[in-house]
Scaffold this motif. Structure first.
Motif, PDB file in Angstrom:
ATOM      1  N   ARG A 526       0.812  -1.215   0.000  1.00  0.00           N
ATOM      2  CA  ARG A 526       0.000   0.000   0.000  1.00  0.00           C
ATOM      3  C   ARG A 526       0.850   1.273   0.000  1.00  0.00           C
ATOM      4  O   ARG A 526       0.596   2.211  -0.757  1.00  0.00           O
ATOM      5  CB  ARG A 526      -0.942  -0.031   1.196  1.00  0.00           C
ATOM      6  CG  ARG A 526      -2.093   0.960   1.109  1.00  0.00           C
ATOM      7  CD  ARG A 526      -3.215   0.527   2.014  1.00  0.00           C
ATOM      8  NE  ARG A 526      -3.848  -0.693   1.534  1.00  0.00           N
ATOM      9  CZ  ARG A 526      -4.516  -1.529   2.290  1.00  0.00           C
ATOM     10  NH1 ARG A 526      -4.630  -1.313   3.586  1.00  0.00           N
ATOM     11  NH2 ARG A 526      -5.058  -2.620   1.782  1.00  0.00           N
ATOM     12  N   LYS A 527       1.846   1.320   0.853  1.00  0.00           N
ATOM     13  CA  LYS A 527       2.666   2.535   0.941  1.00  0.00           C
ATOM     14  C   LYS A 527       3.466   2.741  -0.338  1.00  0.00           C
ATOM     15  O   LYS A 527       3.561   3.861  -0.854  1.00  0.00           O
ATOM     16  CB  LYS A 527       3.609   2.426   2.145  1.00  0.00           C
ATOM     17  CG  LYS A 527       2.888   2.376   3.477  1.00  0.00           C
ATOM     18  CD  LYS A 527       3.841   2.263   4.630  1.00  0.00           C
ATOM     19  CE  LYS A 527       4.532   0.908   4.677  1.00  0.00           C
ATOM     20  NZ  LYS A 527       3.602  -0.212   4.865  1.00  0.00           N
ATOM     21  N   GLN A 528       4.063   1.648  -0.870  1.00  0.00           N
ATOM     22  CA  GLN A 528       4.846   1.782  -2.096  1.00  0.00           C
ATOM     23  C   GLN A 528       3.963   2.194  -3.265  1.00  0.00           C
ATOM     24  O   GLN A 528       4.337   3.062  -4.071  1.00  0.00           O
ATOM     25  CB  GLN A 528       5.538   0.453  -2.423  1.00  0.00           C
ATOM     26  CG  GLN A 528       6.475  -0.046  -1.334  1.00  0.00           C
ATOM     27  CD  GLN A 528       5.819  -1.026  -0.372  1.00  0.00           C
ATOM     28  OE1 GLN A 528       4.863  -0.676   0.316  1.00  0.00           O
ATOM     29  NE2 GLN A 528       6.319  -2.245  -0.326  1.00  0.00           N
ATOM     30  N   ALA A 529       2.781   1.585  -3.367  1.00  0.00           N
ATOM     31  CA  ALA A 529       1.869   1.923  -4.463  1.00  0.00           C
ATOM     32  C   ALA A 529       1.438   3.384  -4.382  1.00  0.00           C
ATOM     33  O   ALA A 529       1.322   4.069  -5.410  1.00  0.00           O
ATOM     34  CB  ALA A 529       0.653   1.007  -4.439  1.00  0.00           C
ATOM     35  N   ALA A 530       1.232   3.878  -3.163  1.00  0.00           N
ATOM     36  CA  ALA A 530       0.846   5.285  -3.008  1.00  0.00           C
ATOM     37  C   ALA A 530       1.983   6.212  -3.441  1.00  0.00           C
ATOM     38  O   ALA A 530       1.742   7.225  -4.112  1.00  0.00           O
ATOM     39  CB  ALA A 530       0.467   5.554  -1.549  1.00  0.00           C
ATOM     40  N   MET A 531       3.215   5.868  -3.069  1.00  0.00           N
ATOM     41  CA  MET A 531       4.356   6.689  -3.506  1.00  0.00           C
ATOM     42  C   MET A 531       4.443   6.730  -5.028  1.00  0.00           C
ATOM     43  O   MET A 531       4.668   7.787  -5.633  1.00  0.00           O
ATOM     44  CB  MET A 531       5.663   6.123  -2.921  1.00  0.00           C
ATOM     45  CG  MET A 531       5.982   6.607  -1.526  1.00  0.00           C
ATOM     46  SD  MET A 531       7.644   6.135  -0.990  1.00  0.00           S
ATOM     47  CE  MET A 531       7.369   4.457  -0.494  1.00  0.00           C
ATOM     48  N   VAL A 532       4.279   5.559  -5.663  1.00  0.00           N
ATOM     49  CA  VAL A 532       4.354   5.489  -7.124  1.00  0.00           C
ATOM     50  C   VAL A 532       3.211   6.280  -7.762  1.00  0.00           C
ATOM     51  O   VAL A 532       3.421   7.038  -8.719  1.00  0.00           O
ATOM     52  CB  VAL A 532       4.340   4.013  -7.588  1.00  0.00           C
ATOM     53  CG1 VAL A 532       4.283   3.933  -9.110  1.00  0.00           C
ATOM     54  CG2 VAL A 532       5.565   3.275  -7.062  1.00  0.00           C
ATOM     55  N   LEU A 652      -0.298   7.322   6.016  1.00  0.00           N
ATOM     56  CA  LEU A 652      -1.018   8.601   6.046  1.00  0.00           C
ATOM     57  C   LEU A 652      -0.145   9.736   5.521  1.00  0.00           C
ATOM     58  O   LEU A 652      -0.623  10.598   4.777  1.00  0.00           O
ATOM     59  CB  LEU A 652      -1.474   8.904   7.475  1.00  0.00           C
ATOM     60  CG  LEU A 652      -2.628   8.062   8.007  1.00  0.00           C
ATOM     61  CD1 LEU A 652      -2.868   8.354   9.483  1.00  0.00           C
ATOM     62  CD2 LEU A 652      -3.896   8.318   7.208  1.00  0.00           C
ATOM     63  N   CYS A 653       1.133   9.737   5.898  1.00  0.00           N
ATOM     64  CA  CYS A 653       2.034  10.794   5.422  1.00  0.00           C
ATOM     65  C   CYS A 653       2.165  10.758   3.899  1.00  0.00           C
ATOM     66  O   CYS A 653       2.129  11.805   3.230  1.00  0.00           O
ATOM     67  CB  CYS A 653       3.409  10.632   6.063  1.00  0.00           C
ATOM     68  SG  CYS A 653       3.454  11.011   7.818  1.00  0.00           S
ATOM     69  N   ILE A 654       2.306   9.568   3.352  1.00  0.00           N
ATOM     70  CA  ILE A 654       2.453   9.440   1.886  1.00  0.00           C
ATOM     71  C   ILE A 654       1.161   9.865   1.191  1.00  0.00           C
ATOM     72  O   ILE A 654       1.195  10.530   0.150  1.00  0.00           O
ATOM     73  CB  ILE A 654       2.832   7.987   1.529  1.00  0.00           C
ATOM     74  CG1 ILE A 654       4.243   7.667   2.058  1.00  0.00           C
ATOM     75  CG2 ILE A 654       2.765   7.765   0.026  1.00  0.00           C
ATOM     76  CD1 ILE A 654       4.576   6.195   2.059  1.00  0.00           C
ATOM     77  N   GLN A 655       0.028   9.510   1.766  1.00  0.00           N
ATOM     78  CA  GLN A 655      -1.243   9.908   1.154  1.00  0.00           C
ATOM     79  C   GLN A 655      -1.451  11.420   1.247  1.00  0.00           C
ATOM     80  O   GLN A 655      -1.984  12.038   0.316  1.00  0.00           O
ATOM     81  CB  GLN A 655      -2.396   9.148   1.829  1.00  0.00           C
ATOM     82  CG  GLN A 655      -2.375   7.662   1.489  1.00  0.00           C
ATOM     83  CD  GLN A 655      -3.380   6.832   2.280  1.00  0.00           C
ATOM     84  OE1 GLN A 655      -3.513   5.635   2.058  1.00  0.00           O
ATOM     85  NE2 GLN A 655      -4.084   7.434   3.205  1.00  0.00           N
ATOM     86  N   LEU A 656      -1.020  12.024   2.346  1.00  0.00           N
ATOM     87  CA  LEU A 656      -1.094  13.476   2.462  1.00  0.00           C
ATOM     88  C   LEU A 656      -0.178  14.158   1.450  1.00  0.00           C
ATOM     89  O   LEU A 656      -0.545  15.160   0.829  1.00  0.00           O
ATOM     90  CB  LEU A 656      -0.733  13.907   3.890  1.00  0.00           C
ATOM     91  CG  LEU A 656      -1.788  13.627   4.957  1.00  0.00           C
ATOM     92  CD1 LEU A 656      -1.194  13.707   6.344  1.00  0.00           C
ATOM     93  CD2 LEU A 656      -2.949  14.606   4.822  1.00  0.00           C
ATOM     94  N   GLU A 657       1.017  13.607   1.284  1.00  0.00           N
ATOM     95  CA  GLU A 657       1.901  14.120   0.240  1.00  0.00           C
ATOM     96  C   GLU A 657       1.249  13.984  -1.127  1.00  0.00           C
ATOM     97  O   GLU A 657       1.387  14.863  -1.994  1.00  0.00           O
ATOM     98  CB  GLU A 657       3.232  13.357   0.256  1.00  0.00           C
ATOM     99  CG  GLU A 657       4.112  13.645   1.457  1.00  0.00           C
ATOM    100  CD  GLU A 657       5.334  12.734   1.493  1.00  0.00           C
ATOM    101  OE1 GLU A 657       5.532  11.970   0.513  1.00  0.00           O
ATOM    102  OE2 GLU A 657       6.080  12.784   2.476  1.00  0.00           O
ATOM    103  N   GLY A 658       0.528  12.874  -1.325  1.00  0.00           N
ATOM    104  CA  GLY A 658      -0.130  12.653  -2.599  1.00  0.00           C
ATOM    105  C   GLY A 658      -1.178  13.714  -2.893  1.00  0.00           C
ATOM    106  O   GLY A 658      -1.264  14.223  -4.018  1.00  0.00           O
TER     107      GLY A 658
END
Length: 1112
Positions: A526-532, A652-658
């Protein structure tokens, strides 16, 4: 400067001039004779010297042929003389070339082991190598080609071996470089500026056939040099790469291999020499290509990331040379060569990048011109296959390689994407390619989530006021991500650029759907996919993409994302991010205080909602406790592990960055999406976890900037209507949306007074909820009230602070005036009379005369109605909040009491403008505040002192008697009782509750006395209680706190406390200025130093420094 002598042009005269020196050298081979001949040779012009070449070379060669050991200086002098001759003449005789080559090689090799270099001086070797190079450059074409006839294989092999040994074993860079340059000249591959013999096709084929015998030795030795010690310098490495490139390119040239003459059987007349010859048959070519593939792989891996850009540029030239000349014969090497070229597309040096782009363009054009539609793979097919192969091995390489190798591999990966360009969208249509690339990214980007500090760090960011530099401060505190398989930030940047490049060239629908599937499949991805996904959207918008196209034209046009496509993709991703199960994640241990209260809030017996029906003894639209038939969220059976909590925090941090990245990608077009995305971001800005709140605040700044707002205040105010609507609706379903109060807190923190009319109803709902259920809502809503009051204090600042500061400055100015003794004595007499009651009657009479005008002033108001003026909204709200604080001051939770005291202090500040409203509220809160001051935890005592000081500043006269009667006696007795205990205690005492209480009281007592203007009796009591804390036996911090008390008391009455301190310890005697005056006698005079001396002297020096200097 001496005039240049004319050179000799006549061969006869030159012969007569040179003959004596030649004869003498032949008879006596000494250094002097060689130098004499060398000097004379320089006086003969080139044309004449050419005619006498054989004659003048004979004595010099004769010296070299003399058997036995020779002086190194003599051999060096001979080599320098021969170099001069060869540099200015041409060798036309095959015998001369052959013999000189043999004789010079003998000068370099060891007498006992001809295969190894001699142990001679570097100067000698350098001179001989220079002479050898001059010989090869001076040879005529028809002469030099005889070197590559089969009969010369032994001699040529000996020379090549000797030069390779010198290049590999010597420590001198100059000799290494000279040996490699000689090797280039020997194989007719020299790249200097002089004119060279250009062989014909047949001659190149003959040279290639001869050098094929030496190809293994040359390539292995040169590969060792290239991959050897970096201390040899980049010049040697570059020269070795050139030797490798030219030699392999000559022997494995496609044009020669395809010519059948390369595999002709050698003549039988050669005897054993024929065994040294190599026939370039297809089997030999295939075998050699496989071995060269291994060597080239080592060379490329070692040099592609070389620290010097010229080495990397030469690697590009190596790849270009071999791909241009040997692409068919070196079939196994094409992959590594192309991979190295693609990796150089992202080189940090612009010159390397530019040359690499040009080479790739040439390779593509050659491929298209030579490959027909029915033949082998096209260039694009090769690139896509290489990309698939690299994606397959990427996770393994990222786990096993060092950071330099990882960065190179990623640059190669990125290079393939850039070279493919728009064709990437076609390649990604292959399910195998897309699956392999996506899984590789998932594995490589796996985060390390085991750091306990991430969970431990708590946030109070919602209390930070918005300022001009706030954006920079948030950006400076962004937490760096830690990954399992790499640590270098450059590697992360390369991975993110790969994702952006995929988004730039790929189909945005295909990519978002695929990575959203991975996001939903497993929490592991989940975290990697969100970063991508975040970077794909940025890349599709053209943000952060290096569009340096290497000029490769593709017949297939790539997919280009339109603005509408981008909006659709962003909407789908944001909806997934902010969905209930992906956004409302546990980020703190359930055992924390706030979570325990949240659990109470969400328990089946205590769910909250806003009811619109009339209930007895309650108002409509108020928060009430209602029973629930089922739990909306299952309770966790065990405390979440650190691993899970960290994973949730980073997600949550990665999604907020997104969300921030999506706003940057869409710009002003993101504004319509604020209706659904801004509320969740504000929700996380109020999180207690530091990392999440920082990420949310950073996201808010990015969103405001992308959407054209100048500040967070403007962002919130412009969207406050539907934000407050969401808050109001969510407060009705507080069991499902317990974060709604935090959103209101963030809005209040970052907005201005224009928000107050809009939030009035919601604030009343919150206050009503507190009235109905303190147990369940106090902790949840107290932070809202704190943010509200902090905002009101900021929006409506009090003028009392500035007034007191100006008054203070006026009060401190008189001491600078010169003291007038006459006025001082008259004032003293007047004060004594007043103290004895003389003159009071007159003053009362004057006051009676002045009083009547006030009645006249009020005469106009006698007949009017007694209507109380309606309070402004902010004061009315403050009174309501202060009313609730009075009840919450006795809450058993320390954390809540501290928060309530903070809120109460802010309420006092806001109400300070209206004393008629403040004083009744102060009277009401006094009993509860008194309990906090006299019987509470030291933290609460300290916080209560701060509230008391604020009250004293705003309504000092009103509180003076209460403090004097109810607070000071208890505090003074406590200090007196604990003083001997702390004086005798050890270092462990500083960790006890008693110590903390002492410290809290001492730190607040001085300012309290100053602000309340207490009477002499109270000040004396405080002084008596605090004097023991000036002892050096007390803990250091208690001594410092005791000094601070006296510093404040001195401001109240400097004379009295100067006297008190000097009675305790007087540093010097005071001599009267006139004999008629009586001497001053103080108890502290003449007293030896004791435990109080140091602190008393410090106070006297700091507070009465000028007086101490005059009397000392």
């Amino acid at each position: 400067m001496p005039p240049i002598m004319a050179q000799i042009n006549d061969p006869k005269i030159a012969f007569a001039y040179l003959r004596p020196a030649c004869v003498l050298l032949t008879r006596a081979p000494t250094v002097t004779n060689v130098e004499t001949l060398s000097g004379q040779l320089k006086e003969v012009n080139d044309a004449t010297l050419q005619q006498l070449q054989e004659y003048v070379l004979f004595p010099l060669r004769f010296v070299l042929k003399v058997p036995g050991p020779k002086d190194e200086r003599l051999v060096q002098s001979v080599a320098e003389a021969v170099s001069h001759i060869l540099e200015n003449t041409c060798v036309q005789s095959w015998e001369t070339l052959r013999d000189l080559l043999s004789e010079l090689c003998l000068c370099l090799c060891s007498p006992t082991d001809p295969g190894k270099p001699a142990d001679t001086s570097e100067e000698l070797k350098s001179s001989v190598l220079r002479c050898l190079e001059a010989l090869l450059h001076a040879a005529y074409g028809d002469v030099v080609f005889k070197l590559f006839e089969p009969v010369m294989l032994p001699g040529l092999g000996a020379a090549i071996s000797l030069l390779l040994a010198l290049a590999e074993k010597e420590k001198s860079r100059d000799i290494q470089g000279a040996a490699l340059k000689c090797l280039q000249s020997l194989t007719l591959q020299c790249d200097c500026t002089e004119e060279h013999v250009v062989p014909s096709t047949e001659e190149r084929c003959a040279i290639g056939s001869t050098l094929a015998s030496f190809l293994p030795g040359i390539t292995v030795a040169v590969a060792r040099i290239i991959t050897g010690d970096l201390r040899q310098g980049h010049g040697v490495t570059i020269r070795a790469i050139k030797v490798m490139s030219r030699t392999v390119g000559l022997v494995m040239e496609d044009a020669q291999i395809q010519n059948g003459e390369t595999s002709k059987t050698p003549s039988a007349d050669l005897g054993r020499i024929s065994q040294l010859m190599v026939l370039r048959t297809p089997a030999w070519v295939k075998s050699t290509a496989g071995k060269l593939s291994v060597l080239l792989g080592k060379i490329i891996s070692c040099t592609s990331s070389h620290q010097h850009w010229r080495v990397r540029l030469e690697v590009v030239e190596l790849n270009n040379h071999l791909l241009a000349r040997c692409s068919q014969s070196l079939g196994d090497c094409v992959g590594p060569l192309l991979e190295a070229l693609v990796g150089a597309v992202n080189d940090e040096e612009p010159r390397v990048r530019k040359r690499c782009e040009g080479v790739l363009c040439e390779v593509s054009q050659r491929n298209r011109s030579s490959v027909s539609s029915s033949s082998a793979q096209t260039f694009t097919d090769v690139l896509s296959e290489n990309l698939h192969s690299l994606a397959t091995s990427l996770p393994r390489l990222m786990r096993t390689s060092d950071d330099q190798k990882k960065l190179f591999v990623l640059n190669v990966f990125l290079g393939y994407l850039k070279v493919l360009g728009p064709t990437v969208s076609v390649v990604l249509n292959s399910a195998a390619h897309l699956e392999r690339i996506s899984k590789a990214l998932m594995q490589v980007l796996e985060l390390d989530v085991m750091d306990v500090r991430i969970v431990e760090e708590r946030s109070h960011a919602v209390t930070i006021e918005t300022s001009s530099g706030a954006q920079d401060s948030y950006a400076a505190h962004i937490q760096r991500k830690h990954f399992l398989y790499f640590t270098d930030e450059k590697i992360f940047c390369a991975l993110m650029e790969i994702c952006r490049t995929l988004g730039y060239y790929g189909n945005i629908y295909l990519l978002t759907d695929h990575f959203l599937d991975l996001y939903q499949q497993s929490s592991v991805y989940r975290k990697q996919a969100a970063m991508v996904l975040n970077e794909i959207v940025r890349g599709a918008a053209g943000i952060g993409v290096a569009t340096a196209d290497p000029g490769l034209e593709s017949q297939v046009q790539g997919y280009s994302a339109s603005r509408e496509d981008l909006k659709v993709a962003v909407v789908s991703v944001v909806e997934e991010y902010t969905s209930l199960h992906n956004w409302h994640l546990i980020t703190a241990s359930e055992e924390t205080e706030r979570d325990r209260q949240d659990q109470q809030l969400l328990s089946p017996s205590g769910l909250l909602s806003i009811s619109n029906i009339n209930v007895s003894n309650t108002k409509a639209n108020s928060l009430q406790v209602i029973p629930s038939s089922s739990d909306l969220r299952p309770s966790s059976s065990s405390t979440s592990t650190i691993h899970q909590l960290n994973s949730n925090i980073w997600q949550l941090c990665i999604q907020l960055e997104g969300v921030a990245h999506f706003a940057q990608a869409l710009g002003p077009d993101f504004r319509p999406m604020l209706m659904t995305s801004l509320y969740p971001v504000l929700e996380k800005a109020g999180e207690e976890t530091l990392l999440v709140s920082q990420a949310a605040l950073g996201s808010m700044w990015d969103i405001s900037e992308a959407c054209g707002y100048r500040s967070l205040k403007e962002l919130i105010n412009d969207n406050s209507d539907y934000l407050l609507n969401d808050i109001s609706l969510n407060l009705q379903r507080l069991s499902q949306h317990p974060q709604a109060p935090r959103v209101l807190t963030v809005m209040l923190t970052h907005s201005d007074c224009s928000l107050l009319p809009l939030v009035g109803d919601i604030v009343q709902d919150v206050l009503s909820a507190l009235d109905l259920s303190y147990d369940h809502t106090a902790a949840l809503f107290c932070s809202v009230l704190h943010a509200l009051m902090k905002a009101l204090a900021r929006w409506f600042p009090s003028s009392r602070g500035s007034t007191r500061e100006s008054a203070g400055s006026k009060h401190t100015s008189p001491p600078e005036e010169v003291l007038d003794i006459r006025h001082f004595l008259l004032d003293l007499r007047k004060q004594k009379e007043l103290a004895e009651g003389v003159g009071i009657e007159e003053e009362d009479d004057v006051e009676d005369l002045v009083a009547p005008p006030t009645e006249c002033e009020d005469a106009d108001d006698i007949g009017g109605p007694d209507v109380k003026v309606e309070l402004p909204a902010h004061l009315s709200t403050t009174k309501d909040v202060m009313e609730r604080c009075i009840h919450l001051l006795s809450d058993p939770c320390l954390r809540l009491r501290l928060k309530v005291l903070d809120v109460l202090e802010l309420c006092v500040c806001v109400l300070s403008e209206r004393e008629d409203e403040l004083l009744p509220m102060a009277h009401r809160c006094w009993p509860a505040l008194l309990q906090r001051l006299t019987a509470d935890d030291p933290l609460a005592v300290l916080r209560a002192f701060r509230v008391l000081c604020t009250l004293g500043e705003t309504c000092g006269d009103f509180l003076r008697r209460r403090v004097s009667k109810e607070v000071l006696p208890k505090l003074s007795s406590s200090l007196v009782r604990q003083a001997p205990i702390s004086a005798k205690a050890g270092p462990v005492y500083t960790h006890t509750l008693a110590y903390k209480l002492q410290l809290a009281v001492l730190q607040g007592l001085g300012s309290l006395c100053l602000r309340l203007s207490l009477g002499d009796a109270d000040l004396d009591a405080v002084c008596e209680a605090c004097l023991p804390y000036l002892s050096c036996r007390q803990p250091i911090r208690l001594q410092e706190a005791g000094q601070s008390v006296f510093q404040h008391l001195i401001q109240v009455d400097p004379d009295a406390f100067w006297f008190t301190l000097n009675e305790l310890h007087c540093p010097s005697s005071y001599v009267p200025p006139h004999p008629d005056l009586q001497p001053v006698r103080l108890s502290g005079m003449g007293r030896p130093r004791d435990e109080y001396s140091d602190n008393v002297l410090k106070l006297l020096r700091e507070e009465f420094g000028s007086v101490a200097e005059e009397t000392s």
